[in-house]
Design an enzyme around this catalytic site. Structure first.
Site, PDB file in Angstrom:
ATOM      1  N   ASP A 178      23.980   4.077  29.358  1.00 19.62           N
ATOM      2  CA  ASP A 178      24.233   3.009  28.767  1.00 19.62           C
ATOM      3  C   ASP A 178      22.646   2.227  29.513  1.00 19.62           C
ATOM      4  O   ASP A 178      21.893   2.338  29.144  1.00 19.62           O
ATOM      5  CB  ASP A 178      25.112   2.377  30.863  1.00 19.62           C
ATOM      6  CG  ASP A 178      25.954   1.969  30.236  1.00 19.62           C
ATOM      7  OD1 ASP A 178      27.275   1.219  30.280  1.00 19.62           O
ATOM      8  OD2 ASP A 178      25.925   0.486  31.198  1.00 19.62           O
TER       9      ASP A 178
ATOM     10  N   GLY B 265      35.611   6.119  32.874  1.00 20.84           N
ATOM     11  CA  GLY B 265      34.723   5.929  34.107  1.00 20.84           C
ATOM     12  C   GLY B 265      33.394   5.121  34.114  1.00 20.84           C
ATOM     13  O   GLY B 265      32.881   5.249  32.923  1.00 20.84           O
ATOM     14  N   LYS B 266      32.098   4.863  34.606  1.00 20.62           N
ATOM     15  CA  LYS B 266      31.643   4.245  34.703  1.00 20.62           C
ATOM     16  C   LYS B 266      30.517   5.037  35.896  1.00 20.62           C
ATOM     17  O   LYS B 266      31.030   4.869  37.226  1.00 20.62           O
ATOM     18  CB  LYS B 266      31.696   2.524  34.702  1.00 20.62           C
ATOM     19  CG  LYS B 266      30.974   1.583  34.197  1.00 20.62           C
ATOM     20  CD  LYS B 266      30.214   1.889  32.515  1.00 20.62           C
ATOM     21  CE  LYS B 266      29.459   1.337  32.031  1.00 20.62           C
ATOM     22  NZ  LYS B 266      29.574   1.170  30.651  1.00 20.62           N
ATOM     23  N   GLY B 267      29.412   4.724  35.959  1.00 26.19           N
ATOM     24  CA  GLY B 267      28.592   4.516  36.902  1.00 26.19           C
ATOM     25  C   GLY B 267      27.217   3.772  36.928  1.00 26.19           C
ATOM     26  O   GLY B 267      27.303   3.593  35.970  1.00 26.19           O
TER      27      GLY B 267
ATOM     28  N   MET C   9      32.629   5.667  39.631  1.00 23.19           N
ATOM     29  CA  MET C   9      34.361   5.109  39.702  1.00 23.19           C
ATOM     30  C   MET C   9      34.451   6.012  38.874  1.00 23.19           C
ATOM     31  O   MET C   9      34.154   5.666  37.226  1.00 23.19           O
ATOM     32  CB  MET C   9      33.807   3.581  39.813  1.00 23.19           C
ATOM     33  CG  MET C   9      33.686   2.678  40.431  1.00 23.19           C
ATOM     34  SD  MET C   9      33.634   3.059  41.710  1.00 23.19           S
ATOM     35  CE  MET C   9      32.368   2.686  43.686  1.00 23.19           C
TER      36      MET C   9
END
Ligand code: NAD
Length: 400
Positions: free
Chosen positions: A136, A95-97, A50
């Site tokens: 993460d 962002g983040k995945g 995202m």
């Protein structure tokens, strides 16, 4: 955690008199990527990236491998990253995945295949000037090294600035492991200096002595010998000594994988894990998990300040109640931003083909985080708001 951040964003937006459409625009996620990864074994997993905001620079944020990863949560975490990078004023977005997978169920070959296929599915949408992911939950330098290698193989990029959190030998930065705990210490130190209290013999209680908590107490002990850590906790117990714990001995005990409940010492007392919240001290440091303080247990807190090193450790309702009792909360988006600041420094080193010493990284981290802390204080004083609201107001101003 996300509900808390959302409430804080709304509160800050109201104070800034943003219209509903401006707030919607601020929360809008720019790009949503979702795809399926199929491993050679036939196992299929769902993957996401995202990308919330690139207004200030390339998207930035971790990739997590976890069975509970979900689309909406990754979106919300991407949004929060934009607020964090904006609050500390670094030229990156959010962002983040994630991949819905339990990495413990994969062997090494499958883990590498998954990491490489994640990049194959996304390579057109990420990169040094577009989106720079990092480790993460359940991802680490080894996984990131595979991802960088895959990205270089596909695109020919040799800068290694496509990801941060790499191993040192593969373009990672000095100072990264200590960055979040160290940054948290610098934030509270600066705040106490500004309030004229730094020369007092202050006391600290620290919930959670993992990576972040450990480097927080290590830095504190090095930099401020007149400050005492009077209590530390893990999920099994709180260890308490009003005269101050011997941190070196304690960390050595923890290194041996000792649960705090089994700790024995002539001076220190062993109490229940939750006792940490009610320890009488100047600063309560929350470095373990989200929602540690809620409406139900906030009345136990006796500290003057809470430092949020974990993400969202105080719920919005509890924060209101604590602030009414004049307990100030130093918010996560500033307090734990040391990690993302050093990620930015890693990216900068890769982009400039340089490798900085630990001393240089420390100095640059210090400059960035102290400046963000001062900005938060200035806004809090000028607008007569609590630190949390002030930090989100600054983030919004930088994001608009
Ligand atoms: P970690 O897993 O290394 O440490 C967490 C520690 O908390 C562990 O030692 C665990 O024993 C302890 N713990 C768990 N439940 C507890 C409880 N009920 N009471 C007391 N202690 C408890 O994780 P970390 O990397 O130190 O991260 C800590 C928090 O900070 C997490 O919320 C993480 O999301 C957040 N954070 C970490 C970073 C980073 O750079 N590592 C950056 C930003 C935010």
């Amino acid at each position: 955690m996300l509900k808390t951040a959302h409430q804080e964003i709304k509160k800050a937006a109201k104070k800034l008199k943003l219209s509903d459409s401006e707030l919607d625009e601020l929360l809008r996620v720019e790009n949503e990527h979702e795809f399926t990864i199929e491993l050679t074994s036939g196992k299929k997993v769902q993957a996401f990236r995202m990308q919330h905001s690139s207004k200030r620079g390339p998207y930035k944020g971790g990739i997590r491998f976890h069975p509970d990863v979900d689309f909406d949560e990754v979106k919300a975490l991407a949004t929060l990253m934009s607020f964090k990078t904006a609050a500390v004023n670094i030229p990156l977005g959010g962002g983040k995945g994630g991949v819905i997978v339990n990495p413990k169920e994969l062997n090494d070959t499958e883990l590498e295949e998954l990491s490489r296929k994640y990049v194959q599915g996304l390579h057109e949408h990420i990169g040094p000037k577009q989106d720079v992911p990092a480790p993460d939950v359940n991802t680490n330098g080894r996984i990131i090294d595979w991802m960088v290698d895959e990205y270089s193989r596909i695109t020919g990029d040799t800068s290694r600035a496509s990801f941060t959190g790499k191993s040192l030998k593969n373009g990672g930065s000095e100072g990264r492991i200590a960055a979040t705990g160290r940054g948290g210490f610098l934030v509270i130190e600066e705040l106490l200096k500004q309030l004229g209290r730094a020369d007092q013999a202050l006391t600290f209680a620290v919930q959670g002595l993992g990576n972040v908590g450990e480097y927080f107490v290590r830095t504190l002990q090095q930099q401020r010998p007149n400050w005492r850590v009077v209590a530390v906790s893990d999920s099994s117990a709180t260890i308490f000594d009003k005269d101050g714990l011997d941190i070196q001995t304690f960390l050595a005990y923890k290194e041996g994988k000792g649960r705090f409940a089994h700790y024995e010492d002539d001076r220190a007392q062993v109490r229940s894990s939750d006792t940490i919240l009610s320890v009488q001290c100047d600063v309560l440091v929350l470095a373990a998990l989200g929602n540690a303080i809620t409406e139900d247990n906030q009345d136990a807190v006796q500290a003057s300040f809470i430092l949020e090193l974990a993400n969202g450790p105080v719920t919005a309702e509890a924060a209101d109640m604590l602030q009414k009792r004049n307990i100030e909360i130093v918010p996560d988006i500033i307090a734990n931003a040391g990690g993302v600041i050093v990620s930015y420094l890693e990216w900068q080193q890769n982009m400039e083909n340089e490798s900085w010493s630990e001393e240089v990284v420390h100095r640059k981290l210090e400059d960035a985080i102290i400046s963000a802390t001062r900005d938060m204080l200035v806004t809090a004083r000028k607008e007569k708001v609590h630190y949390k609201t002030a930090a989100f107001m600054n983030a919004i101003k930088n994001l608009m």
